[in-house]
Design a protein around this motif. Structure first.
Motif, short mmCIF file in Angstrom:
data_model
loop_
_atom_site.label_atom_id
_atom_site.label_comp_id
_atom_site.label_asym_id
_atom_site.label_seq_id
_atom_site.Cartn_x
_atom_site.Cartn_y
_atom_site.Cartn_z
N LEU A 76 -6.65 7.40 -11.89
CA LEU A 76 -6.33 6.00 -11.65
C LEU A 76 -5.26 5.95 -10.57
O LEU A 76 -4.24 6.63 -10.67
CB LEU A 76 -5.82 5.34 -12.93
CG LEU A 76 -6.79 5.42 -14.12
CD1 LEU A 76 -6.17 4.77 -15.34
CD2 LEU A 76 -8.12 4.79 -13.78
N VAL A 77 -5.50 5.15 -9.53
CA VAL A 77 -4.61 5.12 -8.38
C VAL A 77 -4.21 3.68 -8.05
O VAL A 77 -4.93 2.74 -8.35
CB VAL A 77 -5.26 5.79 -7.15
CG1 VAL A 77 -5.60 7.25 -7.44
CG2 VAL A 77 -6.51 5.05 -6.71
N ASP A 78 -3.06 3.53 -7.42
CA ASP A 78 -2.57 2.22 -7.01
C ASP A 78 -3.18 1.76 -5.70
O ASP A 78 -3.35 0.57 -5.47
CB ASP A 78 -1.05 2.24 -6.87
CG ASP A 78 -0.36 2.40 -8.21
OD1 ASP A 78 -0.88 1.89 -9.22
OD2 ASP A 78 0.70 3.04 -8.25
N GLU A 84 -7.75 8.06 -0.99
CA GLU A 84 -8.88 8.68 -0.30
C GLU A 84 -8.40 9.50 0.89
O GLU A 84 -8.87 10.62 1.11
CB GLU A 84 -9.87 7.62 0.16
CG GLU A 84 -11.06 8.23 0.89
CD GLU A 84 -12.13 7.21 1.18
OE1 GLU A 84 -13.20 7.31 0.55
OE2 GLU A 84 -11.89 6.32 2.03
N ARG A 85 -7.46 8.96 1.65
CA ARG A 85 -6.92 9.72 2.80
C ARG A 85 -6.29 11.03 2.32
O ARG A 85 -6.48 12.07 2.95
CB ARG A 85 -5.91 8.89 3.57
CG ARG A 85 -6.55 7.82 4.45
CD ARG A 85 -5.55 7.17 5.39
NE ARG A 85 -4.60 6.32 4.70
CZ ARG A 85 -4.82 5.04 4.39
NH1 ARG A 85 -5.98 4.47 4.68
NH2 ARG A 85 -3.88 4.33 3.78
N ARG A 86 -5.57 10.97 1.21
CA ARG A 86 -4.94 12.19 0.69
C ARG A 86 -5.99 13.19 0.25
O ARG A 86 -5.91 14.38 0.56
CB ARG A 86 -4.00 11.87 -0.46
CG ARG A 86 -3.32 13.14 -0.99
CD ARG A 86 -2.37 12.89 -2.11
NE ARG A 86 -1.12 12.39 -1.58
CZ ARG A 86 -0.03 12.26 -2.32
NH1 ARG A 86 -0.04 12.58 -3.60
NH2 ARG A 86 1.07 11.80 -1.79
N VAL A 87 -6.99 12.74 -0.51
CA VAL A 87 -8.05 13.62 -0.99
C VAL A 87 -8.74 14.32 0.18
O VAL A 87 -8.88 15.55 0.21
CB VAL A 87 -9.09 12.84 -1.83
CG1 VAL A 87 -10.35 13.66 -2.05
CG2 VAL A 87 -8.49 12.42 -3.15
N LEU A 119 -12.03 8.41 -8.21
CA LEU A 119 -10.84 7.58 -8.07
C LEU A 119 -11.19 6.17 -8.49
O LEU A 119 -12.24 5.65 -8.09
CB LEU A 119 -10.33 7.53 -6.63
CG LEU A 119 -9.91 8.85 -5.99
CD1 LEU A 119 -9.48 8.60 -4.54
CD2 LEU A 119 -8.79 9.50 -6.77
N ARG A 120 -10.35 5.57 -9.32
CA ARG A 120 -10.53 4.18 -9.73
C ARG A 120 -9.20 3.47 -9.60
O ARG A 120 -8.14 4.07 -9.82
CB ARG A 120 -10.96 4.09 -11.20
CG ARG A 120 -12.36 4.58 -11.44
CD ARG A 120 -12.77 4.36 -12.87
NE ARG A 120 -14.07 4.98 -13.09
CZ ARG A 120 -14.53 5.31 -14.26
NH1 ARG A 120 -13.81 5.11 -15.35
NH2 ARG A 120 -15.71 5.86 -14.38
N ALA A 122 -5.99 1.57 -10.60
CA ALA A 122 -5.23 1.38 -11.83
C ALA A 122 -5.13 -0.12 -12.07
O ALA A 122 -4.81 -0.88 -11.16
CB ALA A 122 -3.84 2.00 -11.69
N LEU A 123 -5.44 -0.54 -13.26
CA LEU A 123 -5.36 -1.96 -13.57
C LEU A 123 -3.91 -2.32 -13.85
O LEU A 123 -3.19 -1.56 -14.49
CB LEU A 123 -6.23 -2.29 -14.78
CG LEU A 123 -7.72 -2.03 -14.59
CD1 LEU A 123 -8.46 -2.31 -15.90
CD2 LEU A 123 -8.27 -2.89 -13.48
N PRO A 124 -3.47 -3.49 -13.37
CA PRO A 124 -2.09 -3.88 -13.64
C PRO A 124 -1.86 -4.04 -15.14
O PRO A 124 -2.75 -4.46 -15.87
CB PRO A 124 -1.94 -5.22 -12.93
CG PRO A 124 -3.27 -5.59 -12.39
CD PRO A 124 -4.22 -4.47 -12.63
N THR A 125 -0.67 -3.66 -15.58
CA THR A 125 -0.34 -3.81 -17.00
C THR A 125 0.15 -5.22 -17.27
O THR A 125 0.76 -5.85 -16.41
CB THR A 125 0.74 -2.80 -17.43
OG1 THR A 125 1.88 -3.00 -16.59
CG2 THR A 125 0.25 -1.38 -17.29
N ALA A 126 -0.17 -5.72 -18.44
CA ALA A 126 0.26 -7.08 -18.81
C ALA A 126 1.76 -7.08 -19.10
O ALA A 126 2.30 -6.14 -19.62
CB ALA A 126 -0.50 -7.54 -20.05
#
Length: 127
Positions: A76-78, A84-87, A119-120, A122-126
Motif C-alpha cells: 500500500l503506497v501513498d 512506480e518510479r522507485r520500483v 502496488l495499491r 493506501a486508503l486514507p484513515t478515518a
C-alpha cells in the motif's frame, strides 16, 4: 499471550543478497536477522521479508494463464507514480497496469527475480 508473535514472508531466489537490496530500498528497510540462513529485511514498524537461496529457482509467469498465481505481495503506497518510479529504478518490471484511478487502482510488477507484487493506493484513515 499470543501464540504467534510475528510472521515473515520468505521468497526463494537464486541471489538472495541482490533481492534483499531491492526490497530494502523499496521498503526503506534495514538488514535483519540472518541467523536462520535467510537474508532478511525489516522495518521499524515490524514489516519483515526474507530471501532463501534456491539455485534452481525460476520466475513465476503470472499474469500469464499457463501458470496460476500461487502468492504475491501487495504494498500500500501513498503515491502510485512515485512508487512506480522507485520500483522501476530499482530493477522491477511492470507486468500489469490499469487505467482507472481511485481507491481500487492497482499496478502489477515483478521484482528482479521474477516474484509478482502489486502496488495499491493506501486508503486514507478515518478521523
Amino acid at each position: 499471550m499470543a501464540l504467534v508473535t510475528a510472521a515473515v514472508v520468505v521468497l526463494d531466489c537464486a541471489e538472495p543478497e541482490k533481492l534483499a537490496y531491492f526490497y530494502r530500498q523499496l521498503l526503506d528497510g534495514e538488514p535483519g536477522d540472518t541467523s536462520t540462513g535467510h537474508v532478511e529485511v525489516r522495518r521499524a514498524d515490524g514489516i519483515r521479508i526474507a530471501f532463501r537461496r534456491d539455485g534452481v529457482s525460476t520466475p513465476a509467469s503470472w499474469p500469464r494463464p499457463e501458470n496460476s498465481l500461487q502468492s504475491h505481495l501487495v504494498f500500500l503506497v501513498d503515491d502510485m507514480d512515485e512508487a512506480e518510479r522507485r520500483v522501476v529504478g530499482l530493477g522491477g518490471l511492470p507486468t500489469e497496469t490499469r487505467d482507472p484511478t481511485g481507491p481500487y487502482e492497482e499496478r502489477g510488477y515483478s521484482d528482479p527475480a521474477g516474484h509478482p507484487f502489486t502496488l495499491r493506493p493506501a486508503l486514507p484513515t478515518a478521523g
